[in-house]
Design an enzyme around this catalytic site. Structure first.
Site, mmCIF file in Angstrom:
data_model
loop_
_atom_site.group_PDB
_atom_site.id
_atom_site.type_symbol
_atom_site.label_atom_id
_atom_site.label_comp_id
_atom_site.label_asym_id
_atom_site.label_seq_id
_atom_site.Cartn_x
_atom_site.Cartn_y
_atom_site.Cartn_z
ATOM 1 N N GLY A 97 4.530 -0.914 3.904
ATOM 2 C CA GLY A 97 3.291 -1.672 3.838
ATOM 3 C C GLY A 97 2.870 -1.828 2.396
ATOM 4 N N LYS A 98 1.827 -2.629 2.201
ATOM 5 C CA LYS A 98 1.381 -2.915 0.833
ATOM 6 C C LYS A 98 1.100 -1.660 0.029
ATOM 7 C CE LYS A 98 -0.147 -7.561 0.738
ATOM 8 N NZ LYS A 98 -0.985 -8.329 1.568
#
Ligand code: GLU
Length: 480
Positions: free
Chosen positions: A248-249
Site C-alpha cells: 500500500g501507499k
C-alpha cells in the site's frame, strides 16, 4: 521460423508510476529483449473520468529513468501508430460493427431506473444480477449514444492456461454481457486492449493478477472475434514488508520518481524490481540489464506474492553506489560546497561512498556539518581528547598524558617531508604502538576532527595539509 515475440506495457494515465507498474513493464521488456522481439508502450486513456493530467509525461519519464526502452510508443511512433487508445477509436468502432453484424453485440437500451428495477428483482430472487438475464428483445440500432454490449453466446465453464499460474477455470457466473463501448463513445478496457493487442500483434500479455477474474470475459471476446488469444503471463502481487497485505501507499507504493529524488540509482531499482516475484535461483543477486535480458524466463516467475523490502532496495543501492566513479560524488559535493577545495572534495568521495545508502544522504551529511572539519579548525572539548572507551575500561589516563602525546606527535610530524597518508602513518606509528594506539591515535584523530566519529587521523591530516595539521595539534596541546 519461430513466431516474433511482441510484448507491451499498457498503463492507464490515472496517476503516477508505482512499483507494481514498473515491475510489469520490466518483465515484459526483459522477455521481448531476450527473444529479440518487440516491446510496445501503449497508453490506455479511455477512462476520461479517472485520467490525471500530466500522467502520460510522468509515466514516460519514470520508465526512461529506469532505463527501459520501447520499440514503439506514443513518443516515438512505430508501425502501429497511434499508441494512445483515445486516438484509436476508429479501430474499436470497426470491430464493434463486426460484432454487431455477427449478432454478437447489442445496444443497451436501459435507463438507470430500469436497471435498478432489474437489480432489485435479482436481489428478491436471491440471485446475482446479470445483464445476460435481462437482454432486450428488440434492441435499438446502435448509434453511439448508448452503451454497446457483447452478447455472450456460450454460457459455459471457462478454462484457460496461464503461463505462470497454470491451468485455471471459472464457472459460468463469471460471464456476463459486458460493455464494449460506453455511451461517451470510448471503449472499455475489456474491449480496447483486446483490439489493440490484436492489431499490434501482441503475443504475450504480462499483467497484474487483478485481471484474472475478468479473463473469462476476454476469452469470450476472442472467441466472438474468432481470434487467437495471446499467451497470458500473470505476475504475482507485490506484498508489503510483512508479506501479508498487498503493498500500500504507506509502505512503499509511492511514485517511482520519488525514489529518484531520494537518491536511489536506477540500476539499483531495476535490479531490485527484477527480483520481486522472480528469481533465477543461485546466490547471485547483482544483475546488470544485459544479464537480466539473458537470464529472465517466465518459468522462474513465482505464483505467490513477492515481498517489497525497502531494506533490500537500500542494500542494492549501496552496492551500485560503491561502483560509481568518484567524479559523481565530486559533482554532488561541488554543488553543495561550491567554494571548497576540489582536491579535498574529491578525496572525500571514498569516505562518503562507504557510509551512504542513498545519494541524498550526501546533502544531509553536508548540512549536518559532517565535513566542516576538513575546511575549518574544529572546536574541541578537552575531555573528549581521552578515548571514552579506555576511560570506561578504567584506564588511569590523565589529560597531561595526552598533552605529552600530542606534543611528541607534533615533533614527529614536523619531520615529515612528503605529506601523504602513508608517510604520516609511518611517522607516528611506532610511537603510538609503544604508548598505546587506542589512546594516542584517538587523541590525534579528535584533535584533527573534533568528532567522536570520523575517518582515520592519517586520512584527515593528509587532506588538510601539514600546516593545518600542526596548527591543530599545537592548539590542542595549548588548551590542555
Ligand atoms: N491499462 C491497464 C492498467 O493500467 C493495463 C492492463 C493490461 O496490461 O492489460 O491496469
Amino acid at each position: 521460423m519461430s513466431e516474433k515475440i511482441v510484448t507491451r506495457f499498457a498503463p492507464s494515465p490515472t496517476g503516477y508510476m508505482h512499483i507494481g507498474g514498473a515491475r510489469t513493464a520490466l518483465f515484459a521488456w526483459f522477455f521481448a529483449r531476450q527473444k529479440h522481439g518487440t516491446f510496445i508502450l501503449r497508453i490506455e486513456d479511455t477512462d476520461k473520468e479517472r485520467e490525471v493530467e500530466g500522467s502520460i509525461t510522468h509515466i514516460i519519464e519514470s520508465l526512461k529513468w529506469l532505463g527501459i526502452e520501447w520499440d514503439e510508443g506514443p513518443d516515438i511512433g512505430g508501425p502501429n501508430t497511434p499508441y494512445l487508445q483515445s486516438q484509436r477509436l476508429d479501430s474499436y468502432k470497426k470491430y464493434a460493427n463486426i460484432l454487431l453484424e455477427k449478432g454478437l453485440a447489442y445496444t443497451d437500451p436501459y435507463t438507470e431506473e430500469e436497471l435498478t428495477a432489474f437489480r432489485s428483482k435479482a436481489d428478491e430472487d436471491k440471485k446475482p444480477f446479470l445483464y445476460r438475464n435481462n437482454r432486450p428483445e428488440n434492441p435499438p440500432l446502435w448509434d453511439g449514444t448508448k452503451p454497446l454490449r457483447l452478447k455472450i453466446k456460450d454460457i459455459k465453464v471457462s478454462k484457460w492456461h496461464d503461463e505462470v499460474r497454470g491451468n485455471l477455470e471459472a464457472g459460468p457466473e463469471a460471464l456476463d454481457d459486458f460493455v464494449l463501448i460506453k455511451s461517451d463513445g470510448y471503449p472499455t478496457y475489456n474491449f480496447a486492449h483486446i483490439i489493440d493487442d490484436l492489431e499490434m500483434g501482441v503475443t504475450h500479455i504480462f499483467r497484474a493478477d487483478e485481471f484474472i477474474s475478468s479473463t473469462p470475459k476476454f476469452l469470450a471476446l476472442y472467441e466472438a472475434l474468432e481470434i487467437k488469444a495471446p499467451k497470458l503471463v500473470t505476475l504475482p502481487p507485490i506484498m508489503g514488508p510483512d508479506g501479508k497485505k498487498k503493498l500500500g501507499k504507506r509502505d512503499g507504493a509511492k511514485d517511482l520518481l520519488d525514489y529518484k529524488k531520494e537518491g536511489i540509482l536506477p540500476e539499483a531499482m531495476l535490479n531490485f524490481l527484477a527480483f520481486i516475484g522472480w528469481n533465477p535461483g543461485g546466490e547471485k543477486e547483482l544483475y546488470s540489464k544485459e544479464e537480466l535480458f539473458n537470464t529472465f524466463n517466465i518459468g522462474n516467475i513465482q505464483k505467490s506474492g513477492g515481498k517489497f523490502n525497502e531494506e533490500k532496495l537500500l542494500w542494492y543501492n549501496k552496492e551500485y553506489i560503491s561502483k560509481l566513479p568518484e567524479e559523481v560524488f565530486l559533482k554532488e559535493l561541488s554543488l553543495l560546497l561550491p567554494e571548497k577545495d576540489k582536491k579535498i572534495l574529491l578525496a572525500l568521495a571514498p569516505l562518503i561512498k562507504e557510509r551512504i545508502y542513498k545519494l541524498s544522504e550526501i546533502k544531509v551529511m553536508v548540512e549536518a556539518g559532517e565535513f566542516d572539519f576538513f575546511f575549518n579548525t574544529p572546536t574541541l572539548e578537552i575531555n573528549k581528547l581521552i578515548c571514552p572507551e579506555h576511560l570506561r575500561k578504567g584506564a588511569s589516563i590523565e589529560l597531561f598524558h595526552i598533552k605529552t602525546h600530542l606534543e611528541k606527535i607534533t615533533l614527529l610530524l614536523d619531520e615529515v617531508t612528503d605529506w601523504t597518508n602513508e608517510s604520516i602513518k609511518n611517522a607516528v606509528w611506532d610511537y603510538a604502538s609503544k604508548e598505546g594506539r587506542g589512546i594516542v591515535l584517538w587523541a590525534l584523530r579528535y584533535t584533527l576532527s573534533g568528532k567522536e566519529k570520523s575517518p582515520d587521523p592519517f586520512t584527515i591530516a593528509a587532506l588538510i595539509g601539514k600546516t593545518e595539521t600542526l596548527k591543530r595539534l599545537t592548539y590542542a596541546s595549548h588548551i590542555i
